[in-house]
Write a protein that holds these residues in place. Structure first.
Motif, PDB file in Angstrom:
ATOM      1  N   ASP A 125     -27.674  24.541  37.201  1.00  0.00           N
ATOM      2  CA  ASP A 125     -28.333  25.027  38.415  1.00  0.00           C
ATOM      3  C   ASP A 125     -29.006  23.884  39.194  1.00  0.00           C
ATOM      4  N   CYS A 126     -28.410  22.722  39.141  1.00  0.00           N
ATOM      5  CA  CYS A 126     -29.057  21.542  39.711  1.00  0.00           C
ATOM      6  C   CYS A 126     -28.072  20.818  40.625  1.00  0.00           C
ATOM      7  N   GLY A 127     -28.408  20.712  41.918  1.00  0.00           N
ATOM      8  CA  GLY A 127     -27.472  20.184  42.906  1.00  0.00           C
ATOM      9  C   GLY A 127     -27.333  18.667  42.915  1.00  0.00           C
ATOM     10  N   ASP A 128     -28.342  17.958  42.456  1.00  0.00           N
ATOM     11  CA  ASP A 128     -28.225  16.503  42.363  1.00  0.00           C
ATOM     12  C   ASP A 128     -29.162  15.964  41.281  1.00  0.00           C
ATOM     13  N   LEU A 129     -28.975  14.700  40.955  1.00  0.00           N
ATOM     14  CA  LEU A 129     -29.693  14.071  39.851  1.00  0.00           C
ATOM     15  C   LEU A 129     -31.209  14.114  40.057  1.00  0.00           C
ATOM     16  N   LYS A 130     -31.639  13.897  41.300  1.00  0.00           N
ATOM     17  CA  LYS A 130     -33.072  13.869  41.597  1.00  0.00           C
ATOM     18  C   LYS A 130     -33.761  15.185  41.268  1.00  0.00           C
ATOM     19  N   ARG A 131     -33.024  16.290  41.481  1.00  0.00           N
ATOM     20  CA  ARG A 131     -33.593  17.617  41.231  1.00  0.00           C
ATOM     21  C   ARG A 131     -33.858  17.882  39.743  1.00  0.00           C
ATOM     22  N   LEU A 132     -33.336  16.994  38.886  1.00  0.00           N
ATOM     23  CA  LEU A 132     -33.636  17.128  37.454  1.00  0.00           C
ATOM     24  C   LEU A 132     -35.048  16.633  37.130  1.00  0.00           C
ATOM     25  N   GLY A 133     -35.674  15.952  38.079  1.00  0.00           N
ATOM     26  CA  GLY A 133     -37.029  15.443  37.855  1.00  0.00           C
ATOM     27  C   GLY A 133     -37.049  14.427  36.724  1.00  0.00           C
ATOM     28  N   GLU A 134     -38.033  14.551  35.846  1.00  0.00           N
ATOM     29  CA  GLU A 134     -38.199  13.631  34.709  1.00  0.00           C
ATOM     30  C   GLU A 134     -36.967  13.618  33.806  1.00  0.00           C
ATOM     31  N   THR A 135     -36.281  14.751  33.756  1.00  0.00           N
ATOM     32  CA  THR A 135     -35.136  14.907  32.862  1.00  0.00           C
ATOM     33  C   THR A 135     -33.938  14.068  33.310  1.00  0.00           C
ATOM     34  N   ALA A 136     -33.960  13.580  34.541  1.00  0.00           N
ATOM     35  CA  ALA A 136     -32.856  12.749  35.053  1.00  0.00           C
ATOM     36  C   ALA A 136     -32.612  11.543  34.144  1.00  0.00           C
ATOM     37  N   LYS A 137     -33.697  11.011  33.550  1.00  0.00           N
ATOM     38  CA  LYS A 137     -33.561   9.845  32.653  1.00  0.00           C
ATOM     39  C   LYS A 137     -32.731  10.211  31.425  1.00  0.00           C
ATOM     40  N   ILE A 138     -32.950  11.402  30.892  1.00  0.00           N
ATOM     41  CA  ILE A 138     -32.193  11.839  29.706  1.00  0.00           C
ATOM     42  C   ILE A 138     -30.727  12.019  30.076  1.00  0.00           C
ATOM     43  N   PHE A 139     -30.503  12.545  31.268  1.00  0.00           N
ATOM     44  CA  PHE A 139     -29.125  12.707  31.772  1.00  0.00           C
ATOM     45  C   PHE A 139     -28.438  11.343  31.822  1.00  0.00           C
ATOM     46  N   THR A 140     -29.118  10.358  32.398  1.00  0.00           N
ATOM     47  CA  THR A 140     -28.542   9.018  32.546  1.00  0.00           C
ATOM     48  C   THR A 140     -28.306   8.354  31.187  1.00  0.00           C
ATOM     49  N   ASN A 141     -29.196   8.647  30.218  1.00  0.00           N
ATOM     50  CA  ASN A 141     -29.076   8.061  28.874  1.00  0.00           C
ATOM     51  C   ASN A 141     -27.921   8.648  28.065  1.00  0.00           C
ATOM     52  N   ALA A 142     -27.455   9.836  28.434  1.00  0.00           N
ATOM     53  CA  ALA A 142     -26.474  10.550  27.594  1.00  0.00           C
ATOM     54  C   ALA A 142     -25.108   9.882  27.652  1.00  0.00           C
ATOM     55  N   LYS A 143     -24.354   9.996  26.520  1.00  0.00           N
ATOM     56  CA  LYS A 143     -23.019   9.386  26.458  1.00  0.00           C
ATOM     57  C   LYS A 143     -22.048  10.128  27.362  1.00  0.00           C
ATOM     58  N   LYS A 144     -22.223  11.452  27.426  1.00  0.00           N
ATOM     59  CA  LYS A 144     -21.314  12.278  28.223  1.00  0.00           C
ATOM     60  C   LYS A 144     -22.172  13.303  28.966  1.00  0.00           C
TER      61      LYS A 144
END
Ligand code: MN
Length: 314
Positions: A82-101
């Motif tokens: 339910d998230c249209g772009d990376l910024k909308r993930l807030g703090e969680t964006a870092k975890i998204f970027t860290n993930a392998k997939k």
């Protein structure tokens, strides 16, 4: 399109997250997927990260397992819902970027498919409706059904908005057959409000203004107003839709001040104005008939700029 079982190949740890200021579709889709993994992959390391959720949704199974991101978590797979772009993930964006997939399931028209695997259908009523199709129907438990039904009710305004399709209703029907108490879910999600929420709504309606022969309605709430009522961001969710209910109104705009002095804008349309386009001009996005944005500086001046953009499209 992928399904929630096949994306788990070679995956031992999963992070799940959604947009900042989570709503029912965000919480429902995140917990729906979380509960699916918990039920069918009990040995997998699964985490769900969201900002504090509204009390309305704490009845959903495992709502108490929701974590706030520390930012340094590592996962084999991260699923953004339910998230249209990376910024909308807030703090969680870092975890998204860290993930392998990474994977993303979403229905925002502004979504530019920012994950490795994307399932983005702007016409879908809700992310929960999309998640429903990514899970085998027979494996949807009552608890998962409650989560997904909650998201559908939230984003369709209880199956009334034009995003509601016969497919939405068919999916909702299957979820009802899982034994959920749909009457109580609809009451909790759609009708039940707190005293503070009612007071804020009353104040916002009383101070609303009409523009363009009543085609546009606006209202602004400052931090001072919110403090007077002891209201937080979640206490204003019904304001913009109530504004929109005004007869003759084609566009409703609601601005409320953030703690940092910027103003969060919510907009709703009944006519043909594409609010996603308008919101994109003010650091925002969303759907054609429901979009959010942020403005800075004097709110009255900012509001005039937004109204100018809407007038071009009326
Ligand atoms: Mn949604």
């Amino acid at each position: 399109m992928f399904n929630m079982d096949e994306i788990l190949q070679n995956v031992h740890s999963v992070g799940i997250g959604g947009h900042v200021r989570p709503d029912g579709d965000c919480v429902g889709s995140c917990l729906g997927v979380y509960n699916y993994f918990r039920t069918y992959y009990p040995n997998m390391d699964v985490h769900v990260y969201l900002e504090q959720i509204p009390d309305t949704f704490t009845f959903l199974e495992n709502a108490d397992k929701i974590e706030q991101s520390k930012g340094d978590e590592q996962h084999d797979l991260f699923i953004a819902l339910d998230c249209g772009d990376l910024k909308r993930l807030g703090e969680t964006a870092k975890i998204f970027t860290n993930a392998k997939k990474t994977a993303c399931v979403d229905h925002h028209i502004s979504n530019e498919s920012f994950a490795d695997l994307n399932h983005v259908i702007p016409d879908a009523s809700s992310t929960c409706e999309l998640v429903y199709h990514l899970l085998p129907k027979v494996k949807i438990t009552k608890a998962i059904a409650e989560c997904l039904y909650t998201g559908m009710v939230t984003d369709t305004g209880c199956f009334q908005y034009s995003c509601t399709s016969s497919e939405t209703m068919n999916a909702a029907g299957v979820l009802m057959d899982k034994g959920i108490d749909y009457t109580s879910i609809i009451h909790r999600v759609f009708y039940s409000v707190t005293y503070v929420q009612n007071q804020v709504l009353g104040y916002a309606l009383l101070h609303s203004k009409l523009w363009e022969d009543g085609k546009i309605i606006t209202t602004i709430l400052t931090q001072e107003d919110l403090k007077r009522f002891g209201a937080g961001p979640h206490d204003m969710e019904s304001v913009v839709s109530s504004l929109r209910n005004t007869a003759g109104v084609e566009v409703a705009i609601f601005l409320h001040e953030n703690e940092d002095g910027s103003y969060k804008g919510s907009s709703r349309a009944t006519g043909d104005v594409n609010l996603s386009e308008v919101a994109a001009k003010f650091h925002g996005g969303g759907h054609a008939k429901a979009a959010g944005f942020t403005v800075y500086g004097d709110p009255e001046e900012a509001l005039q700029e937004v109204i100018t953009e809407i007038k071009k499209r009326l």
